[in-house]
Design a protein around this motif. Sequence first.
Motif, PDB file in Angstrom:
ATOM      1  N   SER A 133       0.818  -1.210   0.000  1.00 20.39           N
ATOM      2  CA  SER A 133       0.000   0.000   0.000  1.00 20.39           C
ATOM      3  C   SER A 133       0.853   1.262   0.000  1.00 20.39           C
ATOM      4  O   SER A 133       0.410   2.317  -0.457  1.00 20.39           O
ATOM      5  CB  SER A 133      -0.922   0.005   1.218  1.00 20.39           C
ATOM      6  OG  SER A 133      -0.167   0.073   2.420  1.00 20.39           O
ATOM      7  N   ALA A 134       2.076   1.162   0.518  1.00 22.98           N
ATOM      8  CA  ALA A 134       2.967   2.319   0.552  1.00 22.98           C
ATOM      9  C   ALA A 134       3.713   2.516  -0.755  1.00 22.98           C
ATOM     10  O   ALA A 134       4.473   3.482  -0.892  1.00 22.98           O
ATOM     11  CB  ALA A 134       3.971   2.175   1.694  1.00 22.98           C
ATOM     12  N   ALA A 135       3.510   1.617  -1.733  1.00 22.77           N
ATOM     13  CA  ALA A 135       4.173   1.699  -3.042  1.00 22.77           C
ATOM     14  C   ALA A 135       5.676   1.868  -2.902  1.00 22.77           C
ATOM     15  O   ALA A 135       6.290   2.763  -3.491  1.00 22.77           O
ATOM     16  CB  ALA A 135       3.564   2.835  -3.873  1.00 22.77           C
ATOM     17  N   LEU A 136       6.280   0.968  -2.114  1.00 14.84           N
ATOM     18  CA  LEU A 136       7.728   0.998  -1.918  1.00 14.84           C
ATOM     19  C   LEU A 136       8.427   0.328  -3.100  1.00 14.84           C
ATOM     20  O   LEU A 136       7.909  -0.632  -3.664  1.00 14.84           O
ATOM     21  CB  LEU A 136       8.093   0.265  -0.628  1.00 14.84           C
ATOM     22  CG  LEU A 136       7.510   0.843   0.662  1.00 14.84           C
ATOM     23  CD1 LEU A 136       7.853  -0.056   1.841  1.00 14.84           C
ATOM     24  CD2 LEU A 136       8.021   2.256   0.901  1.00 14.84           C
ATOM     25  N   PRO A 137       9.600   0.806  -3.478  1.00 16.78           N
ATOM     26  CA  PRO A 137      10.320   0.172  -4.583  1.00 16.78           C
ATOM     27  C   PRO A 137      10.537  -1.316  -4.329  1.00 16.78           C
ATOM     28  O   PRO A 137      10.973  -1.721  -3.243  1.00 16.78           O
ATOM     29  CB  PRO A 137      11.654   0.934  -4.617  1.00 16.78           C
ATOM     30  CG  PRO A 137      11.340   2.266  -4.008  1.00 16.78           C
ATOM     31  CD  PRO A 137      10.315   1.993  -2.952  1.00 16.78           C
ATOM     32  N   GLY A 138      10.232  -2.134  -5.333  1.00 16.67           N
ATOM     33  CA  GLY A 138      10.322  -3.570  -5.162  1.00 16.67           C
ATOM     34  C   GLY A 138      11.731  -4.083  -4.981  1.00 16.67           C
ATOM     35  O   GLY A 138      11.927  -5.199  -4.497  1.00 16.67           O
ATOM     36  N   ASP A 139      12.725  -3.279  -5.378  1.00 15.74           N
ATOM     37  CA  ASP A 139      14.102  -3.760  -5.259  1.00 15.74           C
ATOM     38  C   ASP A 139      14.675  -3.562  -3.864  1.00 15.74           C
ATOM     39  O   ASP A 139      15.827  -3.908  -3.610  1.00 15.74           O
ATOM     40  CB  ASP A 139      15.000  -3.083  -6.303  1.00 15.74           C
ATOM     41  CG  ASP A 139      15.014  -1.558  -6.191  1.00 15.74           C
ATOM     42  OD1 ASP A 139      14.352  -1.013  -5.284  1.00 15.74           O
ATOM     43  OD2 ASP A 139      15.668  -0.918  -7.025  1.00 15.74           O
ATOM     44  N   ARG A 140      13.896  -3.018  -2.953  1.00 19.87           N
ATOM     45  CA  ARG A 140      14.363  -2.921  -1.573  1.00 19.87           C
ATOM     46  C   ARG A 140      14.494  -4.312  -0.973  1.00 19.87           C
ATOM     47  O   ARG A 140      13.677  -5.193  -1.224  1.00 19.87           O
ATOM     48  CB  ARG A 140      13.390  -2.096  -0.725  1.00 19.87           C
ATOM     49  CG  ARG A 140      13.427  -0.612  -1.007  1.00 19.87           C
ATOM     50  CD  ARG A 140      12.700   0.139   0.097  1.00 19.87           C
ATOM     51  NE  ARG A 140      12.579   1.550  -0.194  1.00 19.87           N
ATOM     52  CZ  ARG A 140      12.002   2.429   0.628  1.00 19.87           C
ATOM     53  NH1 ARG A 140      11.498   2.028   1.786  1.00 19.87           N
ATOM     54  NH2 ARG A 140      11.926   3.703   0.296  1.00 19.87           N
ATOM     55  N   ASP A 141      15.505  -4.492  -0.132  1.00 17.28           N
ATOM     56  CA  ASP A 141      15.783  -5.794   0.459  1.00 17.28           C
ATOM     57  C   ASP A 141      15.048  -5.908   1.788  1.00 17.28           C
ATOM     58  O   ASP A 141      15.427  -5.269   2.777  1.00 17.28           O
ATOM     59  CB  ASP A 141      17.288  -5.968   0.666  1.00 17.28           C
ATOM     60  CG  ASP A 141      17.654  -7.374   1.099  1.00 17.28           C
ATOM     61  OD1 ASP A 141      16.862  -8.288   0.834  1.00 17.28           O
ATOM     62  OD2 ASP A 141      18.726  -7.537   1.705  1.00 17.28           O
TER      63      ASP A 141
END
Length: 320
Positions: free
Chosen positions: A41-49
Amino acid sequence: MSDACGAPAAWFIVTSHGWSASHWLAHNLSRHPRVACVHSSAALPGDRDEPYDVSELLARKDFATIFAMLAQFRAGYGARGVMRPADLYRPMEAQGDARLIGSVHTFRLRDLPGMVSDLSPPDRNLRIVNLIRHPVNLVNSGAGQFELTFRLDLNELQWITRRIVETGLETFERIAARHQLFPGDPEVLSFFGACVTLKGLAADFAARDALLGQGLAGYAGSLRQEDVTREPAVFRDLVHRLGDGAVGCPSAYLDLVFADSRRNVHNARRRPTDPSALFADWAPWQQEAFAFCLDTFGLRAPYEAEGYDLSMVPPGQSFA
């Protein structure tokens, strides 16, 4: 962003319930050099670990950062019902040269019928796929997460507790009395809470039927989480469904994806992973609560139509 031939990037939406390996999927889609993907829901970048692992923050007792993260997710809960894909994806286009741009678990399937006019942009081939998971495993994971979440997130605690009451206060109290349980104990409350979140899955199935009834060309069906995370051919099919050929899925990339065994672990209890064995491993009160919610929300037939076996679950009305 257009390529050398002038064709714009393709867009996608992967809808899902939580606890369905959605972060694993978003992370591995983002590892493709021509894919840009956000998650949650926060639309965080998917490449974050592993951005949702708070173990280090808890070890440092950094509650201020934890509560700031929770506030970010809460803001997203409200925004995802009104945000349009273009609002999210066009800024992502401007930041790179991705040929396939989208989100996982940012939009819910139940949100989409209200934005049908935005799901067929004339300059983009927007595709939608729904990621599903066996409800026994889903509830087991959710119960484990709630045991931590309820200690930290008062908003989530009150929301889920209210849903328990509205779903069947008398039924849950009968189950608790029959098995001599305190319904407010963390393990009991968390499991009841995970069961009642199945109501959202019923809303998602209804939304799917509404989208199909409206003839939305971009809806590309559902895929089972168990297949996507275990079978490279299914993962390749998912990439094709999402991009309709916008990007390739070479063997080297698939090897990279399936070398990544990391998952968010929502339930630390050691239990079987096979749904039938897991259900048998649950205590009788857990089996009863699950059966009650499964049938109260009318989910047995839709899940069985997706190929899931629920024969181990007794009729839910037995516990109503």
